[in-house]
Design a protein around this motif. Sequence first.
Motif, PDB file in Angstrom:
ATOM      1  N   ARG A 127       0.812  -1.222   0.000  1.00 33.58           N
ATOM      2  CA  ARG A 127       0.000   0.000   0.000  1.00 33.58           C
ATOM      3  C   ARG A 127       0.843   1.268   0.000  1.00 33.58           C
ATOM      4  NH1 ARG A 127      -4.956  -1.838   4.101  1.00 33.58           N
ATOM      5  NH2 ARG A 127      -5.721  -3.516   2.745  1.00 33.58           N
ATOM      6  N   GLN A 128       2.015   1.173  -0.571  1.00 31.29           N
ATOM      7  CA  GLN A 128       2.889   2.334  -0.746  1.00 31.29           C
ATOM      8  C   GLN A 128       2.675   2.836  -2.180  1.00 31.29           C
ATOM      9  OE1 GLN A 128       6.756   0.727   0.236  1.00 31.29           O
ATOM     10  NE2 GLN A 128       6.241   0.501   2.411  1.00 31.29           N
ATOM     11  N   TYR A 129       1.517   3.436  -2.390  1.00 32.39           N
ATOM     12  CA  TYR A 129       1.052   3.713  -3.742  1.00 32.39           C
ATOM     13  C   TYR A 129       1.883   4.734  -4.517  1.00 32.39           C
ATOM     14  CZ  TYR A 129      -2.902   1.077  -1.902  1.00 32.39           C
ATOM     15  OH  TYR A 129      -3.681   0.100  -1.323  1.00 32.39           O
ATOM     16  N   GLU A 160      -5.162   3.878  -9.018  1.00 30.51           N
ATOM     17  CA  GLU A 160      -6.555   3.890  -8.569  1.00 30.51           C
ATOM     18  C   GLU A 160      -6.621   3.865  -7.045  1.00 30.51           C
ATOM     19  OE1 GLU A 160     -10.599   1.428  -9.561  1.00 30.51           O
ATOM     20  OE2 GLU A 160      -8.938   0.343  -8.650  1.00 30.51           O
ATOM     21  N   ALA A 161      -5.827   2.977  -6.434  1.00 33.34           N
ATOM     22  CA  ALA A 161      -5.846   2.871  -4.972  1.00 33.34           C
ATOM     23  C   ALA A 161      -5.356   4.159  -4.318  1.00 33.34           C
ATOM     24  CB  ALA A 161      -4.985   1.690  -4.526  1.00 33.34           C
ATOM     25  N   GLY A 162      -4.399   4.819  -4.965  1.00 30.25           N
ATOM     26  CA  GLY A 162      -3.848   6.059  -4.417  1.00 30.25           C
ATOM     27  C   GLY A 162      -4.541   7.306  -4.918  1.00 30.25           C
ATOM     28  N   GLN A 163      -5.627   7.125  -5.675  1.00 28.83           N
ATOM     29  CA  GLN A 163      -6.430   8.230  -6.209  1.00 28.83           C
ATOM     30  C   GLN A 163      -5.594   9.199  -7.044  1.00 28.83           C
ATOM     31  OE1 GLN A 163      -8.418   9.846  -2.714  1.00 28.83           O
ATOM     32  NE2 GLN A 163     -10.005   8.289  -2.809  1.00 28.83           N
ATOM     33  N   ASP A 164      -4.714   8.628  -7.849  1.00 25.69           N
ATOM     34  CA  ASP A 164      -3.882   9.422  -8.756  1.00 25.69           C
ATOM     35  C   ASP A 164      -4.501   9.296 -10.154  1.00 25.69           C
ATOM     36  OD1 ASP A 164      -1.951  10.461 -10.480  1.00 25.69           O
ATOM     37  OD2 ASP A 164      -0.271   9.692  -9.298  1.00 25.69           O
ATOM     38  N   ARG A 165      -5.377  10.210 -10.512  1.00 27.02           N
ATOM     39  CA  ARG A 165      -6.132  10.121 -11.756  1.00 27.02           C
ATOM     40  C   ARG A 165      -5.228  10.228 -12.988  1.00 27.02           C
ATOM     41  NH1 ARG A 165     -11.601  13.765 -10.574  1.00 27.02           N
ATOM     42  NH2 ARG A 165     -12.367  12.525  -8.790  1.00 27.02           N
ATOM     43  N   THR A 166      -4.203  11.062 -12.898  1.00 26.77           N
ATOM     44  CA  THR A 166      -3.307  11.242 -14.036  1.00 26.77           C
ATOM     45  C   THR A 166      -2.567   9.950 -14.354  1.00 26.77           C
ATOM     46  OG1 THR A 166      -2.993  13.589 -13.499  1.00 26.77           O
ATOM     47  CG2 THR A 166      -1.351  12.555 -14.921  1.00 26.77           C
ATOM     48  N   PHE A 168      -3.472   6.910 -13.466  1.00 20.90           N
ATOM     49  CA  PHE A 168      -4.426   5.895 -13.918  1.00 20.90           C
ATOM     50  C   PHE A 168      -4.745   6.088 -15.397  1.00 20.90           C
ATOM     51  CE2 PHE A 168      -8.623   4.183 -14.803  1.00 20.90           C
ATOM     52  CZ  PHE A 168      -8.506   2.895 -14.288  1.00 20.90           C
ATOM     53  N   GLN A 169      -4.917   7.325 -15.811  1.00 18.79           N
ATOM     54  CA  GLN A 169      -5.211   7.603 -17.218  1.00 18.79           C
ATOM     55  C   GLN A 169      -4.052   7.169 -18.112  1.00 18.79           C
ATOM     56  OE1 GLN A 169      -8.166   8.680 -18.457  1.00 18.79           O
ATOM     57  NE2 GLN A 169      -7.250   8.256 -20.471  1.00 18.79           N
ATOM     58  N   LYS A 170      -2.834   7.287 -17.607  1.00 22.35           N
ATOM     59  CA  LYS A 170      -1.664   6.840 -18.359  1.00 22.35           C
ATOM     60  C   LYS A 170      -1.728   5.335 -18.603  1.00 22.35           C
ATOM     61  CE  LYS A 170       3.404   6.661 -18.142  1.00 22.35           C
ATOM     62  NZ  LYS A 170       4.616   7.027 -17.339  1.00 22.35           N
ATOM     63  N   ALA A 171      -2.106   4.582 -17.566  1.00 22.17           N
ATOM     64  CA  ALA A 171      -2.228   3.129 -17.712  1.00 22.17           C
ATOM     65  C   ALA A 171      -3.352   2.774 -18.679  1.00 22.17           C
ATOM     66  CB  ALA A 171      -2.479   2.487 -16.343  1.00 22.17           C
ATOM     67  N   LEU A 172      -4.490   3.445 -18.544  1.00 18.79           N
ATOM     68  CA  LEU A 172      -5.627   3.176 -19.419  1.00 18.79           C
ATOM     69  C   LEU A 172      -5.276   3.481 -20.878  1.00 18.79           C
ATOM     70  CD1 LEU A 172      -8.637   2.450 -19.771  1.00 18.79           C
ATOM     71  CD2 LEU A 172      -9.166   4.861 -19.340  1.00 18.79           C
ATOM     72  N   THR A 173      -4.609   4.599 -21.098  1.00 16.13           N
ATOM     73  CA  THR A 173      -4.204   4.977 -22.457  1.00 16.13           C
ATOM     74  C   THR A 173      -3.275   3.939 -23.060  1.00 16.13           C
ATOM     75  OG1 THR A 173      -4.442   7.334 -21.953  1.00 16.13           O
ATOM     76  CG2 THR A 173      -3.049   6.750 -23.830  1.00 16.13           C
ATOM     77  N   TYR A 174      -2.372   3.417 -22.224  1.00 14.78           N
ATOM     78  CA  TYR A 174      -1.438   2.394 -22.710  1.00 14.78           C
ATOM     79  C   TYR A 174      -2.204   1.179 -23.223  1.00 14.78           C
ATOM     80  CZ  TYR A 174       2.056  -1.287 -22.763  1.00 14.78           C
ATOM     81  OH  TYR A 174       2.860  -2.326 -23.157  1.00 14.78           O
ATOM     82  N   ALA A 191      -8.754  -5.630 -19.823  1.00 15.09           N
ATOM     83  CA  ALA A 191     -10.157  -5.689 -19.399  1.00 15.09           C
ATOM     84  C   ALA A 191     -10.315  -5.187 -17.966  1.00 15.09           C
ATOM     85  CB  ALA A 191     -10.676  -7.125 -19.517  1.00 15.09           C
ATOM     86  N   GLU A 192      -9.359  -5.535 -17.085  1.00 13.22           N
ATOM     87  CA  GLU A 192      -9.485  -5.092 -15.694  1.00 13.22           C
ATOM     88  C   GLU A 192      -9.337  -3.580 -15.576  1.00 13.22           C
ATOM     89  OE1 GLU A 192      -7.686  -5.675 -11.186  1.00 13.22           O
ATOM     90  OE2 GLU A 192      -6.972  -6.985 -12.792  1.00 13.22           O
ATOM     91  N   ILE A 193      -8.333  -3.018 -16.250  1.00 16.26           N
ATOM     92  CA  ILE A 193      -8.147  -1.567 -16.176  1.00 16.26           C
ATOM     93  C   ILE A 193      -9.336  -0.839 -16.790  1.00 16.26           C
ATOM     94  CG2 ILE A 193      -6.718   0.355 -16.943  1.00 16.26           C
ATOM     95  CD1 ILE A 193      -5.556  -1.266 -14.627  1.00 16.26           C
ATOM     96  N   GLN A 194      -9.863  -1.355 -17.883  1.00 19.35           N
ATOM     97  CA  GLN A 194     -11.038  -0.739 -18.489  1.00 19.35           C
ATOM     98  C   GLN A 194     -12.245  -0.843 -17.548  1.00 19.35           C
ATOM     99  OE1 GLN A 194     -11.277  -2.828 -22.267  1.00 19.35           O
ATOM    100  NE2 GLN A 194     -10.325  -1.117 -23.351  1.00 19.35           N
ATOM    101  N   ALA A 195     -12.370  -1.975 -16.864  1.00 22.57           N
ATOM    102  CA  ALA A 195     -13.473  -2.139 -15.909  1.00 22.57           C
ATOM    103  C   ALA A 195     -13.389  -1.113 -14.796  1.00 22.57           C
ATOM    104  CB  ALA A 195     -13.446  -3.550 -15.329  1.00 22.57           C
TER     105      ALA A 195
END
Length: 311
Positions: A127-129, A160-166, A168-174, A191-195
Amino acid sequence: MKPVAALTLLAPLLLAGCGGGAVEAPSARDDAAWDQAMTAGQDSFELGRYSVAITQYRRAADLALLRDDGVAAAEAGYDLAVAQLAGDDPAAAVKTVQTTRQAAALRGQTAQPEFDLIEAAARYRLRQYPQAVTLASGGMNAADRAYAARSALVLGLAAEAGQDRTAFQKALTYFNALKPPLSRTEQADKAEIQARAVLASSPVQAEQLAEQAATLRRDEASYRDMARALALAGQAADRSGDHQKAASFWVRAAQSASMQAKSANTADAATVTQGETLLRGGATSAQGDAAEWAHLAGGVSLHPFAEPKAQ
């Protein structure tokens, strides 16, 4: 380099290149004892005997230092950290990665993005996000797409766990930009990241994507990832108002995680002899996951097929 398996986000690999070319100078890689320890570690890892794998990889790392071989030290140290993470000891994995980096650097070996991946996964489990996000971003620079993709998954989970939207968007874009064909692991991770991306806006779609990820991971025997996807499907079903279905997903996730914890808690002769503790646990151990998901389900028998205890 060996491909990344989905067992616990990672799998042991050979960091040194393979194939033809000039004959290398004798090193610990050529030493029969080193090779035997690495092979025994790999075999034990694949059988789920993580404490035995840990013992063998430690031996291989010591032999690499004996021969002053930075390449072999990096390889053995990486596999040791992976085995520790698989054995539910992320704190030990972090320490091993740091020790391995230092040992390799002292011998002229440059850092590998794969080390960022294993440490990122361990930091996420602890949990050291913020640290996990930084390391996973580095891991996405790996030349091997399999490692880059797994780093993107860890980035998405930690963000997502650390509420870092930027982040998370980087991962989703990838994942959205991945060109086919996608491996089964990449399909599941995407599929998991999209979910997770559509969980709030479209929980029904999120449930479908999470269940798709769980099915793909079941086929690969990636049970920790599978259980997490099932729990995510439960969260989505709960958000859409189908509480009974949500409970069923959480029950399935909890029972799978509980079986993982039971397996990881089974010490073997080598571990007992050396006085080590196989499962020191972490912030998100399989046992902790099982307890959390069982609670969300409203209570469940985690071991329904266990032999009844004698009265």
